[in-house]
Design an enzyme around this catalytic site. Structure first.
Site, PDB file in Angstrom:
ATOM      1  N   HIS A 115     -37.904 -29.249  43.345  1.00 30.33           N
ATOM      2  CA  HIS A 115     -37.059 -28.118  43.261  1.00 30.33           C
ATOM      3  C   HIS A 115     -37.969 -26.959  43.264  1.00 30.33           C
ATOM      4  O   HIS A 115     -39.382 -26.926  42.710  1.00 30.33           O
ATOM      5  CB  HIS A 115     -36.003 -28.165  41.902  1.00 30.33           C
ATOM      6  CG  HIS A 115     -35.052 -29.299  42.054  1.00 30.33           C
ATOM      7  ND1 HIS A 115     -35.590 -30.400  41.687  1.00 30.33           N
ATOM      8  CD2 HIS A 115     -33.787 -29.258  42.409  1.00 30.33           C
ATOM      9  CE1 HIS A 115     -34.543 -31.147  41.799  1.00 30.33           C
ATOM     10  NE2 HIS A 115     -33.358 -30.580  42.077  1.00 30.33           N
TER      11      HIS A 115
ATOM     12  N   MET B 199     -28.970 -25.790  43.170  1.00 28.04           N
ATOM     13  CA  MET B 199     -30.544 -25.264  43.052  1.00 28.04           C
ATOM     14  C   MET B 199     -31.479 -25.938  43.961  1.00 28.04           C
ATOM     15  O   MET B 199     -32.762 -26.242  43.859  1.00 28.04           O
ATOM     16  CB  MET B 199     -30.946 -25.385  41.569  1.00 28.04           C
ATOM     17  CG  MET B 199     -30.354 -24.537  40.493  1.00 28.04           C
ATOM     18  SD  MET B 199     -30.953 -25.166  38.820  1.00 28.04           S
ATOM     19  CE  MET B 199     -29.729 -24.593  37.925  1.00 28.04           C
ATOM     20  N   SER B 200     -30.774 -26.668  45.096  1.00 31.31           N
ATOM     21  CA  SER B 200     -31.745 -27.383  46.031  1.00 31.31           C
ATOM     22  C   SER B 200     -30.984 -26.939  47.312  1.00 31.31           C
ATOM     23  O   SER B 200     -30.151 -26.253  47.928  1.00 31.31           O
ATOM     24  CB  SER B 200     -31.705 -28.792  45.635  1.00 31.31           C
ATOM     25  OG  SER B 200     -30.234 -29.414  45.596  1.00 31.31           O
TER      26      SER B 200
ATOM     27  N   ASN C   3     -19.552 -30.319  37.954  1.00 29.90           N
ATOM     28  CA  ASN C   3     -18.899 -29.666  36.711  1.00 29.90           C
ATOM     29  C   ASN C   3     -18.314 -28.366  37.293  1.00 29.90           C
ATOM     30  O   ASN C   3     -18.477 -28.364  38.722  1.00 29.90           O
ATOM     31  CB  ASN C   3     -20.247 -29.056  35.925  1.00 29.90           C
ATOM     32  CG  ASN C   3     -21.180 -28.203  36.630  1.00 29.90           C
ATOM     33  OD1 ASN C   3     -21.913 -28.819  36.980  1.00 29.90           O
ATOM     34  ND2 ASN C   3     -21.078 -27.030  36.394  1.00 29.90           N
TER      35      ASN C   3
ATOM     36  N   TYR D 167     -37.647 -24.564  41.405  1.00 31.58           N
ATOM     37  CA  TYR D 167     -38.041 -24.073  39.869  1.00 31.58           C
ATOM     38  C   TYR D 167     -38.804 -24.976  39.239  1.00 31.58           C
ATOM     39  O   TYR D 167     -39.378 -24.484  38.073  1.00 31.58           O
ATOM     40  CB  TYR D 167     -36.593 -24.114  39.096  1.00 31.58           C
ATOM     41  CG  TYR D 167     -35.640 -25.531  39.176  1.00 31.58           C
ATOM     42  CD1 TYR D 167     -36.400 -26.731  38.160  1.00 31.58           C
ATOM     43  CD2 TYR D 167     -34.686 -25.931  39.867  1.00 31.58           C
ATOM     44  CE1 TYR D 167     -35.878 -27.833  38.041  1.00 31.58           C
ATOM     45  CE2 TYR D 167     -34.229 -27.053  39.776  1.00 31.58           C
ATOM     46  CZ  TYR D 167     -34.558 -27.961  38.957  1.00 31.58           C
ATOM     47  OH  TYR D 167     -34.062 -29.161  38.779  1.00 31.58           O
ATOM     48  N   GLU D 168     -39.430 -26.112  39.778  1.00 35.25           N
ATOM     49  CA  GLU D 168     -40.168 -26.750  39.177  1.00 35.25           C
ATOM     50  C   GLU D 168     -41.689 -26.044  39.345  1.00 35.25           C
ATOM     51  O   GLU D 168     -42.819 -26.773  38.654  1.00 35.25           O
ATOM     52  CB  GLU D 168     -40.384 -28.251  39.410  1.00 35.25           C
ATOM     53  CG  GLU D 168     -39.021 -29.121  39.222  1.00 35.25           C
ATOM     54  CD  GLU D 168     -39.086 -30.431  40.093  1.00 35.25           C
ATOM     55  OE1 GLU D 168     -39.651 -31.189  39.423  1.00 35.25           O
ATOM     56  OE2 GLU D 168     -38.292 -30.480  41.057  1.00 35.25           O
TER      57      GLU D 168
ATOM     58  N   HIS E  25     -34.738 -37.797  38.373  1.00 34.94           N
ATOM     59  CA  HIS E  25     -35.379 -37.740  39.620  1.00 34.94           C
ATOM     60  C   HIS E  25     -36.359 -38.596  39.603  1.00 34.94           C
ATOM     61  O   HIS E  25     -37.318 -38.467  38.951  1.00 34.94           O
ATOM     62  CB  HIS E  25     -35.729 -36.394  40.084  1.00 34.94           C
ATOM     63  CG  HIS E  25     -34.600 -35.517  40.655  1.00 34.94           C
ATOM     64  ND1 HIS E  25     -34.119 -35.413  41.890  1.00 34.94           N
ATOM     65  CD2 HIS E  25     -33.558 -34.789  39.782  1.00 34.94           C
ATOM     66  CE1 HIS E  25     -33.259 -34.286  41.968  1.00 34.94           C
ATOM     67  NE2 HIS E  25     -32.918 -33.950  40.942  1.00 34.94           N
TER      68      HIS E  25
ATOM     69  N   ALA F   2     -25.961 -32.433  43.367  1.00 37.72           N
ATOM     70  CA  ALA F   2     -25.058 -32.055  42.366  1.00 37.72           C
ATOM     71  C   ALA F   2     -24.887 -30.492  42.271  1.00 37.72           C
ATOM     72  O   ALA F   2     -25.815 -30.113  42.440  1.00 37.72           O
ATOM     73  CB  ALA F   2     -25.377 -32.500  41.101  1.00 37.72           C
TER      74      ALA F   2
ATOM     75  N   SER G 216     -29.618 -35.138  41.986  1.00 39.09           N
ATOM     76  CA  SER G 216     -29.695 -35.491  40.535  1.00 39.09           C
ATOM     77  C   SER G 216     -28.555 -36.534  40.299  1.00 39.09           C
ATOM     78  O   SER G 216     -27.266 -36.369  40.776  1.00 39.09           O
ATOM     79  CB  SER G 216     -29.044 -34.224  39.670  1.00 39.09           C
ATOM     80  OG  SER G 216     -30.174 -33.219  39.939  1.00 39.09           O
TER      81      SER G 216
ATOM     82  N   HIS H 258     -27.265 -30.135  31.845  1.00 44.30           N
ATOM     83  CA  HIS H 258     -27.751 -31.151  32.588  1.00 44.30           C
ATOM     84  C   HIS H 258     -27.151 -32.497  32.363  1.00 44.30           C
ATOM     85  O   HIS H 258     -27.163 -33.409  33.189  1.00 44.30           O
ATOM     86  CB  HIS H 258     -29.212 -31.414  32.373  1.00 44.30           C
ATOM     87  CG  HIS H 258     -29.943 -31.996  33.332  1.00 44.30           C
ATOM     88  ND1 HIS H 258     -29.711 -31.724  34.912  1.00 44.30           N
ATOM     89  CD2 HIS H 258     -30.769 -33.147  33.716  1.00 44.30           C
ATOM     90  CE1 HIS H 258     -30.518 -32.562  35.473  1.00 44.30           C
ATOM     91  NE2 HIS H 258     -31.167 -33.413  34.777  1.00 44.30           N
TER      92      HIS H 258
HETATM   93  N1  HPA Z   1     -24.907 -24.313  38.687  1.00 46.63           N
HETATM   94  C1  HPA Z   1     -26.125 -24.440  39.364  1.00 46.63           C
HETATM   95  N2  HPA Z   1     -26.715 -25.715  39.589  1.00 46.63           N
HETATM   96  C2  HPA Z   1     -26.040 -26.819  39.413  1.00 46.63           C
HETATM   97  C3  HPA Z   1     -24.556 -26.723  38.526  1.00 46.63           C
HETATM   98  C4  HPA Z   1     -24.071 -25.365  38.242  1.00 46.63           C
HETATM   99  O1  HPA Z   1     -23.262 -25.389  37.747  1.00 46.63           O
HETATM  100  N3  HPA Z   1     -24.279 -28.130  38.639  1.00 46.63           N
HETATM  101  C5  HPA Z   1     -25.076 -28.969  39.179  1.00 46.63           C
HETATM  102  N4  HPA Z   1     -26.196 -27.986  39.696  1.00 46.63           N
END
Ligand code: HPA
Length: 279
Positions: free
Chosen positions: A86, A217-218, A241, A88-89, A64, A116, A33, A254
């Protein structure tokens, strides 16, 4: 939904890619990402939309692109996924792992994977890099493993080991390059959740407690698939973050993940170029 792909299906993807180029990549790379811009530095690039490759997942997330790029970077032939799929998609774990096996069949012996991630470790700051030292396969412990289903012995064993999944020599090299370029880089443990909802403050405290330094998440499904087929792996997380785990703390979003990508992209590019140069 569960799907198990056959050798024939992997080979169909390879045959299609071979119609575009005969380049034999040594390295496979996945751009996460906000990190897509890295693909623009690739020389003599041949770009193929995922949609044009049989069985490839087509990414639906903003940031993406969903293109496979073959070319060279620092003189090293490579195949790059600009964007990834991913879980989740809605894709099966088998489909999330499929492009890795295709990269392996094309010739890649090494996987560089970026993502990320949210910082759990209290010393991590947004914009810093985490060289992945190890992972916690939380998503897999609950049953979602990309290797579930008939084992394809052409790729690797039924029960592959996951010790030193992240190659120690590549980690050392990445750390050296970060030091030389004054890029703040930690080594830590990445934990993979299914998503797409972000973590609650209680989730955050739990993840920290069990030893994770960054969450995303990857990556873990792809790394497991790569290790199964004997590829060496370098994993780089861009801390997009930080997560406090306090009641009342604002949730990640996001947009901030994509925004941090603008700081992280040149840092990750420097590290990746440095590693490729010294392979
Ligand atoms: N949580 C989960 N997945 C993420 C995050 C997060 O804070 N930041 C980037 N991908």
């Amino acid at each position: 939904m569960e799907e198990f792909f056959t050798m024939h299906e992997f080979n169909e993807a390879v045959t299609t890619i071979r119609r575009f180029t005969d380049l034999k990549p040594r390295v496979g790379m996945i751009l996460g990402s906000g990190l897509n811009a890295l693909a623009e530095s690739i020389e003599d690039a041949v770009s193929i939309s995922f949609a044009d490759i049989p069985h490839f997942p087509v990414s639906t997330v903003e940031g993406h692109s969903g293109r496979l790029i073959l070319g060279t970077l620092e003189g090293v032939p490579l195949v790059v996924m600009q964007g990834r799929a991913h879980y989740y998609e809605g894709y099966s774990m088998g489909r999330v792992g499929l492009p890795i096996r295709v990269m392996r069949l094309l010739g890649a012996e090494l996987l560089v994977v970026t993502n990320a991630a949210g910082g759990l470790n209290m010393t991590y700051r947004t914009g810093e890099v985490m060289i992945i030292r190890d992972h916690i396969n939380l998503i897999g412990m609950a049953g979602l493993n990309p290797l579930r289903g008939p084992n394809l012995a052409e790729f690797g064993p039924r029960f592959p080991g996951m010790n030193e999944a992240y190659d120690p020599a590549l980690r050392r090299l990445a750390q050296e390059i970060a030091l030389e370029a004054a890029i703040p880089a930690h080594q830590g443990v990445y934990i993979c959740l299914a998503g797409p909802s972000f973590e609650t403050p209680a989730d955050v405290r739990f993840l920290r407690l069990i030893g994770a330094d960054a969450v995303g998440m990857s990556t873990v499904p792809e790394v497991i698939t790569a290790r199964h087929s004997g590829m060496r792996v370098l994993g780089l997380s861009g801390i997009s973050n930080t997560l406090l785990g306090e009641e009342g703390a604002p949730p990640p979003n996001h947009e901030e993940v994509l925004e941090a990508g603008r700081v992280l992209t040149p840092r990750l590019e420097t590290m990746i170029r440095g590693v490729l140069r010294r392979l």
